[in-house]
Design a protein around this motif. Structure first.
Motif, short mmCIF file in Angstrom:
data_model
loop_
_atom_site.label_atom_id
_atom_site.label_comp_id
_atom_site.label_asym_id
_atom_site.label_seq_id
_atom_site.Cartn_x
_atom_site.Cartn_y
_atom_site.Cartn_z
N PHE A 201 0.83 -1.20 0.00
CA PHE A 201 0.00 0.00 0.00
C PHE A 201 0.87 1.25 0.00
O PHE A 201 1.90 1.31 0.69
CB PHE A 201 -0.92 0.01 1.23
N ASP A 210 -6.75 6.39 -1.59
CA ASP A 210 -6.64 5.32 -0.59
C ASP A 210 -7.77 4.30 -0.72
O ASP A 210 -7.65 3.18 -0.21
CB ASP A 210 -6.66 5.90 0.83
N PRO A 213 -6.29 1.54 -4.05
CA PRO A 213 -4.83 1.52 -4.14
C PRO A 213 -4.35 0.69 -5.32
O PRO A 213 -5.09 -0.14 -5.88
CB PRO A 213 -4.40 0.90 -2.82
N LYS A 214 -3.12 0.89 -5.68
CA LYS A 214 -2.51 0.17 -6.79
C LYS A 214 -2.41 -1.31 -6.44
O LYS A 214 -2.06 -1.69 -5.32
CB LYS A 214 -1.11 0.74 -7.06
#
Length: 676
Positions: A201, A210, A213-214
């Motif tokens: 994260f 948030d 997230p990726k």
């Protein structure tokens, strides 16, 4: 859009645990006021005194006054010294630590933040049109409170909350894992967003990124402040393989606190992160650091053991005349000459004792008698200590100090304080040796145990008066013990001086020795209990986990006996009853274990001997005796009193063990008991 902030604060909870909390050098009492408002009110006031808002948790430490630890009542300022005074084992205090944002004064117009633009294109640094930032992400993240928890359960009712990383085998048939969240510490949080990602994260900002997230592989919402969710990593792994062409070796899991179900408003910092190693090996955990505290450490050795001396029924009441008072008449001297004297025989029916077993209340009957005589002579010992030793003068000085320490409000006079101190010395000192001074072995025990008696009496005296007994005070105690013992040994001790009926039960006539004649029981006339002598050596303090160190160091002495019963026919308690018993091993305890305190004042490397007397019998019963008594027609009380003492004792092996919570290993010794 420009967002103006009014003055506001985001609370962060700061906690601190105070083990064995102290106030003004004394342990904190369990009650806020003397005998009232106990527990929570006292803990809350203590936390406020320490600069905290409230007491989050507290644990009772019951009756520490009985261990010689005085307590201070925080609401009254009074000291509690009684045996029922209780304190706190620990108090956890907490307070809200606020981070405050202050706006510019209202009479100054707020200027919008200026975006950085390129001089050539008039666009932002990334080639986009300039935009207005509401607030720096780092500032918003700092404002949001923490306290969200993510964990797995262990135990039937989630007895343990596991927050550690863990592994999942991709070849396992079941790859589902249940996680739980708890955001109750964040007041505004009423729901959560749980997330599982394949990449670490990014740093938390408290903004929309948030929420997605990726590397996000799965997510879901929880509509309560506490609950759980299930993640099927087998399904996630397959999904990632179809999407990216590879199966990730690691997943990360967390929850983000939200304002309400269906809301995207983040109201707190995310929880702790749990890493899931999917087919990969988790790295070894860092070494655990334990917080320790020092604990006194002693080397313990059992240096000697003296078996019991049993009284001979045929020598009941016999005495040895050892001397006379100076004004004893010639007639009395001729009637009671120096040497051994026994009561005359009684021709009626006396009491007989079986050689294989005995009634517990007849075992050591002479010992009970001597103990009673000793209790009656304690007042004399107090007078001797006060009158014939320098302890009397020292006690007067100590009594004055005790009154001054009490702020002039002590009700006892100096004389009463001195008498109290002398009684403490007798009970904790002479009685600590466990044997009345009339027994022949008392001189040896006094020589070996006087240092222990002095230190123990000094500890008791300080606990009662609050004034240390050191130097001349201890020297006075030592001298007082010896002089009191000598005075007590000069008193007549005639076991046979009883009523005619009582003496006749023993097959004897009464024998009373005048007070002018000094006498002691003859050998075999009274029972002497077994005595073990333990040597302790104070070593360097040992580190132990905080909260596990004992408040008082003690020695617990036990004696377990093993023997081989030869077998044969054993008669039962009823006429004609009995049974054939084969050769077999028997084991048990003939005496109740004894616990004695270790004095606090022993210096590093110092050595001390402690005599320990086994003064209470433990009922022992063989299996065949139990069966015989069960089938007999005798009253149940007789069975409860019976003991197969001789069967286990005679020629058996006694295993002595001296255990202490302040020693890493017990002191042990095996001895062969004499045949009886």
């Amino acid at each position: 859009m420009l967002l103006l902030f009014s003055e506001r604060a985001a609370a962060q909870i700061e906690t601190r645990t105070f083990p064995s909390p102290m106030v003004k050098g004394l342990r904190l009492d369990w009650c806020k006021h003397f005998g009232s408002e106990c527990g929570g009110p006292a803990a809350a006031l203590f936390c406020k005194e320490m600069g905290y808002d409230k007491a989050a948790r507290f644990v009772l430490d019951q009756n520490i006054g009985g261990r010689g630890i005085p307590t201070l009542v925080i609401g009254d300022g009074r000291t509690c010294k009684g045996p029922t005074c209780s304190g706190f084992r620990a108090i956890t205090c907490e307070k809200a630590k606020a981070i405050v944002m202050r706006p510019k004064p209202l009479d100054q117009p707020a200027k919008p933040p200026q975006a950085v633009t390129s001089p050539k294109t008039g666009k932002g640094a990334e080639g986009k049109a300039p935009s207005v930032s509401k607030v720096a992400p780092s500032t918003l993240a700092a404002l949001l409170p923490g306290g969200a928890e993510l964990y797995r359960c262990s135990g039937g009712a989630c007895d343990f909350r596991l927050t550690t990383d863990h592994e999942i085998d991709p070849k396992s048939a079941s790859q589902s894992e249940t996680y739980h969240w708890d955001v109750n510490k964040i007041t505004a949080a009423k729901a959560v967003l749980w997330q599982v990602a394949t990449e670490p994260f990014a740093p938390f900002t408290g903004t929309a990124p948030d929420l997605a997230p990726k590397g996000l592989a799965a997510s879901g919402r929880g509509t309560k402040s506490a609950g759980g969710f299930v993640v099927d990593f087998k399904q996630l792994g397959r999904k990632q393989y179809l999407t990216t062409g590879r199966v990730p070796e690691q997943f990360v899991v967390r929850v983000v606190p939200l304002a309400a179900a269906g809301s995207d408003k983040i109201v707190g910092k995310p929880s702790n992160i749990i890493k899931v190693y999917y087919g990969a090996k988790a790295p070894p955990p860092p070494p655990v650091k334990f917080h320790t505290q020092p604990r006194p450490d002693y080397k313990i050795r059992v240096v000697s053991f003296t078996p019991p001396e049993f009284d001979d029924p045929n020598r009941w009441g016999c005495v040895v005349i050892t001397g006379y008072k100076s004004h004893t008449s010639p007639l009395i001297r001729s009637m009671f000459p120096l040497g051994e004297m026994c009561p005359k025989s009684y021709r009626g029916e006396g009491q007989t004792i079986d050689s294989l077993g005995e009634f517990v209340d007849l075992l050591g009957k002479g010992w009970d008698w001597l103990g009673g005589k000793f209790d009656g002579l304690k007042d004399l010992a107090v007078d001797v200590i006060l009158k014939y030793s320098i302890f009397g003068l020292q006690c007067q000085i100590t009594g004055v100090l005790a009154q001054e320490a009490a702020g002039g409000g002590a009700k006892d006079t100096v004389d009463k304080a001195c008498s109290t101190a002398a009684k403490i010395a007798v009970n904790a000192g002479l009685a600590a040796l466990g044997v009345p001074p009339t027994l022949p072995r008392y001189n040896e025990l006094l020589d070996r145990g006087v240092d222990y008696a002095v230190e123990l009496a000094a500890d008791k005296f300080e606990a009662e008066t609050g004034v240390p007994c050191v130097g001349p005070c201890k020297d006075a105690l030592r001298k007082g013990f010896r002089e009191a013992a000598n005075e007590l040994k000069g008193k007549s001790a005639a076991q046979g001086c009883v009523g005619t009926e009582e003496a006749n039960k023993r097959g004897r006539e009464p024998l009373c020795v005048p007070d002018l004649v000094e006498a002691k029981p003859a050998k075999g006339a009274v029972y002497s209990p077994p005595v073990a002598v333990v040597e302790i050596v104070r070593g360097p303090d040992a580190p132990v986990l905080i909260g596990t160190a004992p408040t008082v160091c003690i020695i617990s002495m036990s004696m377990k006996v093993e023997n081989t019963y030869p077998g044969g026919y054993v008669s039962g308690p009823s006429p004609g009853s009995g049974t054939q018993v084969p050769l077999q091993k028997i084991a048990g305890e003939l005496y109740v274990p004894v616990t004695v305190p270790i004095p606090k004042g022993l210096a590093l490397g110092a050595k001390m001997e402690i005599p320990i007397t086994f003064d209470r019998f433990s009922k022992f019963e063989t299996p065949w005796t139990r069966d015989l008594w069960r089938t007999s027609q005798l009253e149940p009380d007789a069975s409860a009193r019976w003991s197969d003492f001789n069967a286990l004792y005679s020629g058996g092996t006694a295993h002595l063990a001296a255990n202490s919570p302040c020693s890493s290993r017990p002191g042990t010794r095996d001895v062969r008991l004499p045949r009886r």
